[in-house]
Design a protein around this motif. Structure first.
Motif, PDB file in Angstrom:
ATOM      1  N   VAL A  71      36.567  48.284  50.516  1.00  0.00           N
ATOM      2  CA  VAL A  71      37.263  48.709  51.393  1.00  0.00           C
ATOM      3  C   VAL A  71      37.613  47.789  52.287  1.00  0.00           C
ATOM      4  CG1 VAL A  71      37.405  50.304  53.381  1.00  0.00           C
ATOM      5  CG2 VAL A  71      37.116  51.321  50.851  1.00  0.00           C
ATOM      6  N   GLU A  72      38.666  47.356  52.935  1.00  0.00           N
ATOM      7  CA  GLU A  72      39.061  46.073  53.531  1.00  0.00           C
ATOM      8  C   GLU A  72      40.397  46.297  54.288  1.00  0.00           C
ATOM      9  OE1 GLU A  72      38.478  43.433  55.769  1.00  0.00           O
ATOM     10  OE2 GLU A  72      36.860  43.548  54.259  1.00  0.00           O
ATOM     11  N   GLN A  73      40.349  45.913  55.663  1.00  0.00           N
ATOM     12  CA  GLN A  73      41.561  46.008  56.290  1.00  0.00           C
ATOM     13  C   GLN A  73      42.327  44.504  56.202  1.00  0.00           C
ATOM     14  OE1 GLN A  73      40.629  47.576  60.448  1.00  0.00           O
ATOM     15  NE2 GLN A  73      42.747  48.731  59.991  1.00  0.00           N
ATOM     16  N   ASN A  74      41.534  43.514  55.939  1.00  0.00           N
ATOM     17  CA  ASN A  74      41.977  42.302  55.715  1.00  0.00           C
ATOM     18  C   ASN A  74      42.805  42.181  54.463  1.00  0.00           C
ATOM     19  OD1 ASN A  74      42.456  39.536  55.154  1.00  0.00           O
ATOM     20  ND2 ASN A  74      40.789  38.817  56.183  1.00  0.00           N
ATOM     21  N   ALA A  75      43.903  42.841  54.262  1.00  0.00           N
ATOM     22  CA  ALA A  75      44.477  43.016  52.829  1.00  0.00           C
ATOM     23  C   ALA A  75      44.730  41.700  52.040  1.00  0.00           C
ATOM     24  CB  ALA A  75      45.690  43.721  53.110  1.00  0.00           C
ATOM     25  N   ARG A  76      45.132  40.599  52.556  1.00  0.00           N
ATOM     26  CA  ARG A  76      45.177  39.274  52.080  1.00  0.00           C
ATOM     27  C   ARG A  76      43.998  38.671  51.191  1.00  0.00           C
ATOM     28  NH1 ARG A  76      47.520  37.237  55.852  1.00  0.00           N
ATOM     29  NH2 ARG A  76      49.671  37.035  55.160  1.00  0.00           N
ATOM     30  N   ALA A  77      43.110  38.805  52.026  1.00  0.00           N
ATOM     31  CA  ALA A  77      41.554  38.343  51.489  1.00  0.00           C
ATOM     32  C   ALA A  77      41.243  39.171  50.319  1.00  0.00           C
ATOM     33  CB  ALA A  77      40.325  38.272  52.595  1.00  0.00           C
ATOM     34  N   ALA A  78      41.198  40.583  50.700  1.00  0.00           N
ATOM     35  CA  ALA A  78      41.021  41.505  49.625  1.00  0.00           C
ATOM     36  C   ALA A  78      41.692  41.539  48.270  1.00  0.00           C
ATOM     37  CB  ALA A  78      41.141  42.873  50.075  1.00  0.00           C
ATOM     38  N   LEU A  79      42.922  41.521  48.587  1.00  0.00           N
ATOM     39  CA  LEU A  79      43.953  41.325  47.162  1.00  0.00           C
ATOM     40  C   LEU A  79      43.406  39.854  46.524  1.00  0.00           C
ATOM     41  CD1 LEU A  79      47.178  42.297  48.570  1.00  0.00           C
ATOM     42  CD2 LEU A  79      45.682  43.555  47.040  1.00  0.00           C
ATOM     43  N   VAL A 139      40.718  38.341  45.999  1.00  0.00           N
ATOM     44  CA  VAL A 139      39.404  38.672  45.412  1.00  0.00           C
ATOM     45  C   VAL A 139      39.124  39.906  44.203  1.00  0.00           C
ATOM     46  CG1 VAL A 139      37.920  40.274  47.051  1.00  0.00           C
ATOM     47  CG2 VAL A 139      36.975  38.388  45.792  1.00  0.00           C
ATOM     48  N   ALA A 140      40.179  40.560  44.386  1.00  0.00           N
ATOM     49  CA  ALA A 140      40.027  41.832  43.693  1.00  0.00           C
ATOM     50  C   ALA A 140      40.946  41.687  42.333  1.00  0.00           C
ATOM     51  CB  ALA A 140      40.582  43.127  44.333  1.00  0.00           C
ATOM     52  N   ASP A 141      40.302  42.635  41.280  1.00  0.00           N
ATOM     53  CA  ASP A 141      41.215  42.458  39.927  1.00  0.00           C
ATOM     54  C   ASP A 141      42.328  43.733  40.054  1.00  0.00           C
ATOM     55  OD1 ASP A 141      39.347  40.775  38.371  1.00  0.00           O
ATOM     56  OD2 ASP A 141      37.926  42.196  38.948  1.00  0.00           O
ATOM     57  N   PRO A 186      47.511  46.019  39.456  1.00  0.00           N
ATOM     58  CA  PRO A 186      46.525  44.886  39.327  1.00  0.00           C
ATOM     59  C   PRO A 186      46.774  44.113  40.977  1.00  0.00           C
ATOM     60  CG  PRO A 186      47.788  44.983  37.290  1.00  0.00           C
ATOM     61  CD  PRO A 186      48.210  45.923  38.359  1.00  0.00           C
ATOM     62  N   ALA A 187      45.615  43.625  41.281  1.00  0.00           N
ATOM     63  CA  ALA A 187      45.855  43.051  42.781  1.00  0.00           C
ATOM     64  C   ALA A 187      46.852  41.949  42.852  1.00  0.00           C
ATOM     65  CB  ALA A 187      44.584  42.358  43.076  1.00  0.00           C
ATOM     66  N   GLU A 188      47.020  41.255  41.898  1.00  0.00           N
ATOM     67  CA  GLU A 188      47.913  40.004  42.145  1.00  0.00           C
ATOM     68  C   GLU A 188      49.329  40.610  42.017  1.00  0.00           C
ATOM     69  OE1 GLU A 188      49.026  35.992  39.156  1.00  0.00           O
ATOM     70  OE2 GLU A 188      47.469  37.405  38.875  1.00  0.00           O
ATOM     71  N   GLN A 189      49.528  41.650  41.227  1.00  0.00           N
ATOM     72  CA  GLN A 189      51.148  42.245  41.415  1.00  0.00           C
ATOM     73  C   GLN A 189      51.259  42.713  42.705  1.00  0.00           C
ATOM     74  OE1 GLN A 189      51.818  44.919  37.726  1.00  0.00           O
ATOM     75  NE2 GLN A 189      52.561  46.127  39.248  1.00  0.00           N
ATOM     76  N   LEU A 190      50.330  43.594  43.047  1.00  0.00           N
ATOM     77  CA  LEU A 190      50.359  44.042  44.360  1.00  0.00           C
ATOM     78  C   LEU A 190      50.669  43.277  45.771  1.00  0.00           C
ATOM     79  CD1 LEU A 190      49.874  46.870  42.994  1.00  0.00           C
ATOM     80  CD2 LEU A 190      48.500  47.507  45.309  1.00  0.00           C
ATOM     81  N   ALA A 191      49.903  41.985  45.414  1.00  0.00           N
ATOM     82  CA  ALA A 191      49.962  40.940  46.593  1.00  0.00           C
ATOM     83  C   ALA A 191      51.598  40.353  46.657  1.00  0.00           C
ATOM     84  CB  ALA A 191      49.125  39.793  46.300  1.00  0.00           C
ATOM     85  N   GLN A 192      52.300  40.512  45.521  1.00  0.00           N
ATOM     86  CA  GLN A 192      53.661  40.384  45.641  1.00  0.00           C
ATOM     87  C   GLN A 192      54.568  41.468  45.637  1.00  0.00           C
ATOM     88  OE1 GLN A 192      54.368  36.938  45.128  1.00  0.00           O
ATOM     89  NE2 GLN A 192      52.121  36.651  44.943  1.00  0.00           N
TER      90      GLN A 192
END
Length: 246
Positions: free
Chosen positions: A195-203, A205-207, A222-228
């Protein structure tokens, strides 16, 4: 198809008559990192406290295919759940090494004759803790306290390690170090719920990622997909990310 290490279905929880979580569904596979991001007050910490058994709940929580929602906090710890709370909750008047030894309680109760060997693993992961093993926990820096809190949880040999805002209040360089450690933890096979407010860092590192808003899962994937995802970028990643994607 393998059974997820952690599976949550239609989870509802809150405080008194005020329901905070509204039908949460999520799952985490062995050795994966899932992250839950969202604004303040969305229910992220409530989710972790509910999974740990600190708060009562309705719904289904399965650990390695077995229901644990009726188990107490202590029973969930013995089954392999571990939580590093936002406030870390260390024993400040005790040395670093004694804090770690207390974390080994589960392995000791399981009669694991080699439970103390986990201390070497923690010290390998966090060399700074070894340097400060005789120092009182209350005198450590913020980053060192976070390392100790994680190390203490790892002493229990958890199947699921839940981290509540591990970067909170830490300097940027320390935050980078903490997230590097989370990446290394994945290699040990432990499943991590972050659980993390630093969304950029969390996404990064996450799967897999879940966006929690107003107590409900709004977006997941998938975290990579949500980052986009434009919605995630607009709400959580800021103008710098918008320019990067453009």
């Amino acid at each position: 198809m393998t059974t997820p290490v952690l599976r949550v279905h239609n989870l509802r929880a809150g405080y008194g008559r005020a329901e905070v979580l509204h039908g949460i569904d999520l799952h985490a596979d062995q050795g994966s990192v899932i992250t839950v991001i969202g604004p303040n007050g969305a229910g992220k910490s409530t989710l972790l406290n509910t999974l740990m058994g600190i708060l009562p709940a309705n719904g289904q929580i399965d650990l390695e295919g077995d229901p644990i929602q009726s188990l107490t906090l202590e029973e969930r710890v013995m089954r392999g759940m571990a939580l590093v709370p936002e406030k870390r909750e260390l024993f400040g008047t005790m040395p670093v090494e004694d804090n770690l030894l207390l974390g080994g309680f589960r392995q000791m109760r399981l009669a694991n004759p080699h439970w103390r060997d986990r201390m070497d693993e923690v010290y390998t992961l966090f060399p700074r803790l070894k340097e400060r093993r005789l120092q009182l926990a209350g005198t450590l820096s913020g980053g060192e306290r976070q390392m100790l809190a994680v190390g203490r949880s790892l002493m229990s040999g958890p199947k699921v390690l839940m981290l509540d805002e591990p970067s909170l209040g830490l300097a940027p360089l320390v935050v980078k170090e903490i997230f590097t450690i989370i990446e290394r933890l994945r290699e040990t096979g432990v499943t991590i719920v972050l659980v993390e407010q630093n969304a950029r860092a969390a996404l990064a590192v996450a799967d897999y990622a879940y966006v929690l808003e107003m107590g409900a899962i709004g977006i997941h994937g998938p975290a990579e997909q949500l980052a986009q995802d434009p919605r995630v970028i607009e709400s959580y990643l800021g103008a710098a990310k918008r320019k990067e994607v453009a």
